[in-house]
Design an enzyme around this catalytic site. Structure first.
Site, PDB file in Angstrom:
ATOM      1  N   GLY A   8      -9.543   3.414  -8.085  1.00 39.37           N
ATOM      2  CA  GLY A   8      -8.742   4.558  -8.519  1.00 39.37           C
ATOM      3  C   GLY A   8      -8.886   4.837 -10.008  1.00 39.37           C
ATOM      4  O   GLY A   8      -8.937   3.924 -10.823  1.00 39.37           O
ATOM      5  N   GLU A   9      -8.909   6.134 -10.337  1.00 39.90           N
ATOM      6  CA  GLU A   9      -8.906   6.536 -11.753  1.00 39.90           C
ATOM      7  C   GLU A   9      -7.566   6.236 -12.401  1.00 39.90           C
ATOM      8  O   GLU A   9      -7.450   6.269 -13.620  1.00 39.90           O
ATOM      9  CB  GLU A   9      -9.195   8.037 -11.864  1.00 39.90           C
ATOM     10  N   SER A  23       2.439   3.976  -7.655  1.00 40.41           N
ATOM     11  CA  SER A  23       2.141   2.602  -8.052  1.00 40.41           C
ATOM     12  C   SER A  23       3.065   1.671  -7.284  1.00 40.41           C
ATOM     13  O   SER A  23       4.219   2.020  -6.997  1.00 40.41           O
ATOM     14  CB  SER A  23       2.404   2.446  -9.556  1.00 40.41           C
ATOM     15  N   HIS A  26      -3.417   4.171  -2.546  1.00 41.83           N
ATOM     16  CA  HIS A  26      -4.375   3.237  -1.943  1.00 41.83           C
ATOM     17  C   HIS A  26      -5.036   3.883  -0.712  1.00 41.83           C
ATOM     18  O   HIS A  26      -6.241   3.764  -0.504  1.00 41.83           O
ATOM     19  CB  HIS A  26      -3.660   1.968  -1.455  1.00 41.83           C
ATOM     20  N   LEU A  50       0.817  -1.214   0.000  1.00 42.04           N
ATOM     21  CA  LEU A  50       0.000   0.000   0.000  1.00 42.04           C
ATOM     22  C   LEU A  50       0.852   1.267   0.000  1.00 42.04           C
ATOM     23  O   LEU A  50       1.867   1.347   0.681  1.00 42.04           O
ATOM     24  CB  LEU A  50      -0.924  -0.010   1.223  1.00 42.04           C
TER      25      LEU A  50
HETATM   26  P1  AMP Z   1      -3.780  -2.293  -6.930  1.00 43.78           P
HETATM   27  O1  AMP Z   1      -3.306  -2.644  -5.577  1.00 43.78           O
HETATM   28  O2  AMP Z   1      -2.715  -1.795  -7.847  1.00 43.78           O
HETATM   29  O3  AMP Z   1      -4.650  -3.369  -7.548  1.00 43.78           O
HETATM   30  O4  AMP Z   1      -4.747  -1.051  -6.747  1.00 43.78           O
HETATM   31  C1  AMP Z   1      -5.848  -1.096  -5.870  1.00 43.78           C
HETATM   32  C2  AMP Z   1      -6.685   0.143  -6.081  1.00 43.78           C
HETATM   33  O5  AMP Z   1      -5.887   1.301  -5.838  1.00 43.78           O
HETATM   34  C3  AMP Z   1      -7.216   0.274  -7.524  1.00 43.78           C
HETATM   35  O6  AMP Z   1      -8.546   0.774  -7.491  1.00 43.78           O
HETATM   36  C4  AMP Z   1      -6.271   1.275  -8.127  1.00 43.78           C
HETATM   37  O7  AMP Z   1      -6.835   2.009  -9.201  1.00 43.78           O
HETATM   38  C5  AMP Z   1      -5.997   2.177  -6.936  1.00 43.78           C
HETATM   39  N1  AMP Z   1      -4.751   2.929  -7.108  1.00 43.78           N
HETATM   40  C6  AMP Z   1      -3.530   2.452  -7.445  1.00 43.78           C
HETATM   41  N2  AMP Z   1      -2.639   3.451  -7.550  1.00 43.78           N
HETATM   42  C7  AMP Z   1      -3.325   4.594  -7.279  1.00 43.78           C
HETATM   43  C8  AMP Z   1      -2.981   5.989  -7.228  1.00 43.78           C
HETATM   44  N3  AMP Z   1      -1.733   6.403  -7.484  1.00 43.78           N
HETATM   45  N4  AMP Z   1      -3.927   6.879  -6.906  1.00 43.78           N
HETATM   46  C9  AMP Z   1      -5.202   6.487  -6.639  1.00 43.78           C
HETATM   47  N5  AMP Z   1      -5.600   5.187  -6.670  1.00 43.78           N
HETATM   48  C10 AMP Z   1      -4.677   4.270  -6.983  1.00 43.78           C
END
Ligand code: AMP
Length: 284
Positions: free
Chosen positions: A149-150, A187, A37, A33
């Site tokens: 997330g967008e 990310s 997140h 995270l």
């Molecule tokens: P992940 O752990 O990469 O599967 O992401 C989980 C959630 O966090 C997803 O809805 C992503 O779009 C969101 N997310 C990932 N990186 C970001 C970011 N930099 N800003 C906002 N939301 C994010």
């Protein structure tokens, strides 16, 4: 904050909350995270009485084995961060909880119109893996609201279509992309960039901003605009996979002169790391 790794443990807690008419918001993640997140968790906190976060690195959505193997796993740190945010429950299933019969025997969910564009082309099977795991998680958690997330814009639209088409009673809330001070979208994969690459990676967002500014200034030669940005990226060590202008509402291709909200979307490799980003350019 409770941490549960079984569906039965999850259901027991959620059932109590539902019987008390508590509004439940859910944030699915793959862990490791970061502030991006956590901004989704904060949004969920604002919208609901109870917040559930899942942490599961979903093998079904990885088309690249080495990406799955190298995906950072930091469960204890993640749990610590979520405790500080007043999250109510963290669901941490493993592969045998999510796919007890194995992945090949798992019923799959396919959302049409995603595999032929953007990340769908470069990552075959990825979106079926996402749609399947999110459907399962929604059925396990039974939230009222889910926050996405967008940053993963195509994924956000896929989830909206999924709940619409399958009549899943969950409100999908999109949250803005959280960025480092350089503009680089946060990310989990950024941790795999070297220091030098991390500095270079800011160029991705700079190029998106430059395209946005040109469009807002009335630029109509879209091919020239996109080609010039791709060239700049290549000259700085990126291998672009796509750079496209799509209508924000449905991801159909944007044609010059159309008065509509546009998403400028990019995927590019820097070294061994695949990065994605997108921004809104409202030309309505
Ligand atoms: P992940 O752990 O990469 O599967 O992401 C989980 C959630 O966090 C997803 O809805 C992503 O779009 C969101 N997310 C990932 N990186 C970001 C970011 N930099 N800003 C906002 N939301 C994010």
């Amino acid at each position: 904050m409770q941490v549960v790794d079984s569906v039965i443990g999850l259901r027991t807690r959620v059932k109590t909350w539902r019987s008390q008419n508590q509004i439940i918001a859910f944030v699915p993640t793959m862990g490791n995270l970061h502030q991006g997140h956590l901004s989704l968790v904060q949004k969920a906190r604002e919208l609901a009485d109870k917040v559930v976060v899942s942490i599961f690195v979903n093998p079904l959505q990885f088309n690249d084995k080495s990406d799955l193997t190298n995906y950072p796993r930091t469960l204890q740190e993640d749990i610590h961060l979520l405790t500080e945010l007043d999250c109510d429950l963290v669901f941490t299933p493993d592969d045998t909880v999510m796919y007890p019969q194995g992945m090949s025997l798992q019923t799959s969910v396919h959302v049409p119109g995603m595999d032929d564009k953007l990340c769908g082309l470069g990552r075959p099977g990825h979106f079926d893996g996402v749609a399947t795991v999110v459907t399962k998680l929604f059925n396990m958690v039974q939230p009222d609201i889910a926050v996405f997330g967008e940053k993963d814009y195509q994924q956000l639209l896929l989830i909206r279509q999924l709940v619409h088409d399958l009549n899943i009673p969950v409100d999908i809330v999109g949250a803005p992309t959280h960025r480092e001070s350089s503009g680089l979208a946060m990310s989990s994969r950024n941790n795999r960039l070297s220091d030098e690459e991390r500095t270079q990676a800011a160029l991705l967002h700079q190029q998106l901003q430059a395209i946005k500014a040109a469009l807002e200034n009335g630029e109509t030669d879209l091919d020239a605009l996109l080609n010039s940005a791709q060239t700049q990226l290549q000259e700085n060590g990126f291998e672009p996979e796509y750079l496209e202008l799509r209508k924000a509402q449905d991801l159909m291709l944007y044609q010059a002169g159309e008065k509509t909200a546009v998403r400028i979307l990019i995927a590019a490799r820097l070294g061994s790391v695949r990065l994605i980003d997108n921004i809104l350019c409202d030309l309505a």
